[in-house]
Design a protein around this motif. Structure first.
Motif, PDB file in Angstrom:
ATOM      1  N   ALA A 106       0.850  -1.201   0.000  1.00 37.33           N
ATOM      2  CA  ALA A 106       0.000   0.000   0.000  1.00 37.33           C
ATOM      3  C   ALA A 106       0.879   1.241   0.000  1.00 37.33           C
ATOM      4  O   ALA A 106       1.991   1.230   0.554  1.00 37.33           O
ATOM      5  CB  ALA A 106      -0.928   0.015   1.212  1.00 37.33           C
ATOM      6  N   LEU A 107       0.393   2.292  -0.633  1.00 32.41           N
ATOM      7  CA  LEU A 107       1.154   3.537  -0.713  1.00 32.41           C
ATOM      8  C   LEU A 107       0.191   4.713  -0.678  1.00 32.41           C
ATOM      9  O   LEU A 107      -0.812   4.747  -1.394  1.00 32.41           O
ATOM     10  CB  LEU A 107       1.969   3.576  -2.017  1.00 32.41           C
ATOM     11  N   ARG A 108       0.498   5.693   0.187  1.00 33.04           N
ATOM     12  CA  ARG A 108      -0.304   6.915   0.288  1.00 33.04           C
ATOM     13  C   ARG A 108       0.599   8.083  -0.065  1.00 33.04           C
ATOM     14  O   ARG A 108       1.630   8.309   0.585  1.00 33.04           O
ATOM     15  CB  ARG A 108      -0.853   7.084   1.708  1.00 33.04           C
ATOM     16  N   LEU A 109       0.249   8.818  -1.102  1.00 26.98           N
ATOM     17  CA  LEU A 109       1.063   9.938  -1.550  1.00 26.98           C
ATOM     18  C   LEU A 109       0.623  11.221  -0.850  1.00 26.98           C
ATOM     19  O   LEU A 109      -0.572  11.460  -0.671  1.00 26.98           O
ATOM     20  CB  LEU A 109       0.942  10.107  -3.069  1.00 26.98           C
ATOM     21  N   ASN A 110       1.610  12.017  -0.494  1.00 31.60           N
ATOM     22  CA  ASN A 110       1.309  13.271   0.185  1.00 31.60           C
ATOM     23  C   ASN A 110       0.659  14.277  -0.767  1.00 31.60           C
ATOM     24  O   ASN A 110       0.852  14.227  -1.985  1.00 31.60           O
ATOM     25  CB  ASN A 110       2.587  13.891   0.748  1.00 31.60           C
ATOM     26  N   ASN A 111      -0.109  15.175  -0.184  1.00 26.41           N
ATOM     27  CA  ASN A 111      -0.674  16.260  -0.979  1.00 26.41           C
ATOM     28  C   ASN A 111       0.472  17.142  -1.458  1.00 26.41           C
ATOM     29  O   ASN A 111       1.327  17.557  -0.687  1.00 26.41           O
ATOM     30  CB  ASN A 111      -1.652  17.091  -0.133  1.00 26.41           C
ATOM     31  N   GLY A 112       0.530  17.375  -2.740  1.00 20.08           N
ATOM     32  CA  GLY A 112       1.627  18.142  -3.329  1.00 20.08           C
ATOM     33  C   GLY A 112       2.309  17.368  -4.433  1.00 20.08           C
ATOM     34  O   GLY A 112       2.923  17.963  -5.329  1.00 20.08           O
ATOM     35  N   VAL A 113       2.219  16.037  -4.408  1.00 22.12           N
ATOM     36  CA  VAL A 113       2.779  15.233  -5.508  1.00 22.12           C
ATOM     37  C   VAL A 113       1.990  15.533  -6.777  1.00 22.12           C
ATOM     38  O   VAL A 113       0.769  15.468  -6.792  1.00 22.12           O
ATOM     39  CB  VAL A 113       2.708  13.726  -5.184  1.00 22.12           C
ATOM     40  N   THR A 114       2.713  15.863  -7.855  1.00 22.45           N
ATOM     41  CA  THR A 114       2.051  16.247  -9.102  1.00 22.45           C
ATOM     42  C   THR A 114       2.154  15.190 -10.189  1.00 22.45           C
ATOM     43  O   THR A 114       1.306  15.157 -11.094  1.00 22.45           O
ATOM     44  CB  THR A 114       2.650  17.558  -9.646  1.00 22.45           C
ATOM     45  N   SER A 115       3.175  14.314 -10.128  1.00 21.39           N
ATOM     46  CA  SER A 115       3.325  13.330 -11.205  1.00 21.39           C
ATOM     47  C   SER A 115       3.962  12.046 -10.697  1.00 21.39           C
ATOM     48  O   SER A 115       4.753  12.049  -9.747  1.00 21.39           O
ATOM     49  CB  SER A 115       4.174  13.907 -12.341  1.00 21.39           C
TER      50      SER A 115
END
Length: 574
Positions: free
Chosen positions: A443-452
């Motif tokens: 599982a992976l949760r990307l932080n707010n701010g990742v664009t690509s």
């Protein structure tokens, strides 16, 4: 009495052996030996070789054993030996080799049909038992491949006729190279013996021949990997020859009709070096010593110009080197340069180095002493450029990307035993193949701010869940290639929903829209929301994924006192 006891003990052991295995004869002394020979040398030629050369009459291909005074003599091959036996006569035995997918076996594999079957003589030392009038004698039969003798005799005769005492080592190497170049290029033959017997061979055969003939002259020689040279074919090999002072690279293996091109090049360094136009200097791309040293010092200049880069696969999978010293002039360390160097513990990253390409240190499990005080630093188990780009991580288990990192370089975590990845609030881009083949990551949760997130970034991982922020607007087409199924959590109308719709193995689940600061999810921002977040930060309570998203007022991917302050400011301004 002690010697007598010792003899009795030995005798007892021998008696026990005789009882277990039957009668074991004691070898007679040489003067008393009635067997006509205890060692015999026989010669053999495989079918293909017989078409090119023949065994001379003075090289026996069979032998008949006799025992003095015996009325009847017969032989048998002792277990493990391969000999043809007829009465008292022995000769070399042909054995079948069964080929499956390029691998040969002396017995067929059960339930499988071989690709081909070849017949060859069993070469080497064999043991034969000679039985006469109830007595058993043993002899060793040396079965020799006559083709090898023919090849060595032919090469020796050529050297005797063409080498003079006053020749330099380079001139001798040129004579050897001409011998090879006068024979045809033939992909079907790859050994020294093949080259001489059949009059041709590939680059491996050429190299083996150069090494063998150089050794005949008392020169040290070894095979060199030539497939990284410019315009060289895959698998190409040539030779290194030295007299202990001077080194020469000998090339005579190119694909063409005889007489073929050959060259003997002076080597003023055991490093293979070529020009790097990108950085306007020279690149070391291989070490050509016979043995890899434990400490490898890379030169700083070549012909007066700086060494600026370390080439692809420079010393990959060399397991002897423990320390590498790079010159300050190095600007780039290319892909796979030190991959698989499992004994490497110590290396310096020069101050002007600005690029470490993917997998440069992959598999360097012993690496622990890293000096990196320039543009690239080593911290948190990762090589980091200018404090913002994570180039390559040497990690396993759980890993948190340090704050300040804005980009994860392509393949930065690929093939690692990563089980959990937490991205810093500053991360904006995730490169191609970033977590490729991380088979422990689910599982992976990307932080707010990742664009690509790039192509193949998640390929062949164990990932089943990916949570995407609204800021993520770009997916590589093959981001989720190789995944059985992926649940993509995101917002309606976002790039995540579009990506999921275009891929059959991806299922989209919409995240609920939330009001920033509404931690308790009651539809309004109140003082209770400040309290709820404070209690969470003090580990007095838990928050759902949706509540955490609402609590992250400044959208930095981290919940802390700054978010509490921002909620208080919202209330004060209302």
């Amino acid at each position: 009495m002690k010697p007598y006891k010792h003899i009795c003990a030995v005798t007892a052991v021998l008696c026990a052996v005789c009882l277990l295995f039957g009668t074991v004869p004691f070898a007679a002394s040489a003067a008393e030996q009635p067997l006509n020979a205890t060692e015999v040398t026989l010669y053999a030629l495989n079918e293909a070789e017989r078409a090119a050369i023949s065994i001379p009459d003075d090289c026996p291909q069979s032998f008949t054993f006799a025992v003095e005074g015996a009325s009847e003599v017969h032989c048998y091959a002792v277990g493990g030996s391969d000999l043809e036996v007829e009465g008292a006569t022995v000769s070399p035995k042909i054995v079948n080799v069964y080929w499956y997918g390029g691998w040969g076996y002396y017995s067929p594999l059960q339930g499988q049909t071989p690709d081909s079957i070849t017949a060859k003589y069993s070469i080497g030392d064999q043991t034969v038992a000679v039985v006469a009038d109830g007595n058993t004698y043993y002899a060793t039969v040396h079965v020799v491949d006559y083709a090898e003798i023919y090849a060595k005799n032919t090469a020796r005769a050529y050297l005797d006729a063409n080498i003079r005492e006053d020749m330099t080592t380079k001139e001798k190497a040129e004579v050897i190279a001409k011998f090879v170049a006068d024979r045809e290029y033939n992909v079907n033959y790859s050994t020294f013996t093949d080259m001489v017997v059949f009059g041709g061979g590939d680059c491996w055969a050429s190299t083996y021949t150069i090494v063998e003939m150089a050794n005949m002259l008392g020169l040290d020689a070894w095979m060199r990997n030539g497939n990284r040279d410019s315009f060289a074919g895959s698998g190409h090999r040539n030779a290194m020859v030295t007299d202990g002072v001077n080194y020469y690279e000998v090339e005579a293996g190119y694909d063409m009709d005889a007489p073929r091109y050959y060259e003997v090049r002076d080597r003023d360094s055991l490093f293979s070096i070529r020009y790097n136009r990108e950085y306007e200097g020279y690149e070391v791309y291989q070490y050509d010593g016979k043995v890899m040293p434990e400490k490898l010092d890379v030169p700083d200049t070549y012909h007066g110009e700086p060494i600026v880069s370390v080439g692809k696969q420079f010393i990959s999978y060399e397991t002897n080197v423990r320390e590498v010293v790079l010159p300050d002039s190095i600007k780039k360390i290319d892909m796979n340069a030190f991959e698989g160097c499992t004994a490497l513990t110590t290396i310096n990253i020069p101050p002007e180095t600005e690029a470490i390409e993917p997998f440069a240190f992959f598999g360097c499990t012993a690496l622990q002493n890293i000096t990196a005080n320039g543009r690239i630093r080593y911290r948190d188990n990762a090589f980091i450029l200018d404090g913002t780009v994570l180039l390559e991580a040497v990690v396993s288990g759980s890993y948190t990307v340090p704050e300040g990192i804005t980009a994860l370089q392509p393949y930065a975590f690929a093939y690692t035993d990563l089980t959990e990845l937490k991205t810093a609030s500053t991360v904006k881009t995730i490169g191609d193949g970033c977590i490729y083949y991380c088979q422990q990551l689910q599982a992976l949760r990307l932080n707010n701010g990742v664009t690509s997130i790039g192509d193949y970034a998640l390929t062949n991982t164990a990932l089943t869940e990916l949570t995407c922020p609204r800021s993520l607007t770009e997916f590589g087409d093959n981001t989720a290639l190789g995944l059985a199924s992926l649940t993509l959590y995101g917002y309606e109308g976002s790039a995540a929903e579009t990506f999921a719709g275009a891929h059959d193995n991806v299922t989209f689940v919409a995240l609920p829209e939330v009001l920033p600061g509404d931690v308790d999810l009651d539809g309004a921002v109140t003082i209770q929301d400040c309290t709820a977040l404070q209690r969470y930060l003090c580990e007095m309570t838990t928050l759902s994924e949706t509540a955490q998203t609402a609590a992250d007022v400044n959208s930095d991917g981290i919940l802390n006192v700054r978010d509490v302050t921002d909620i208080a400011r919202m209330l004060a301004a209302a």
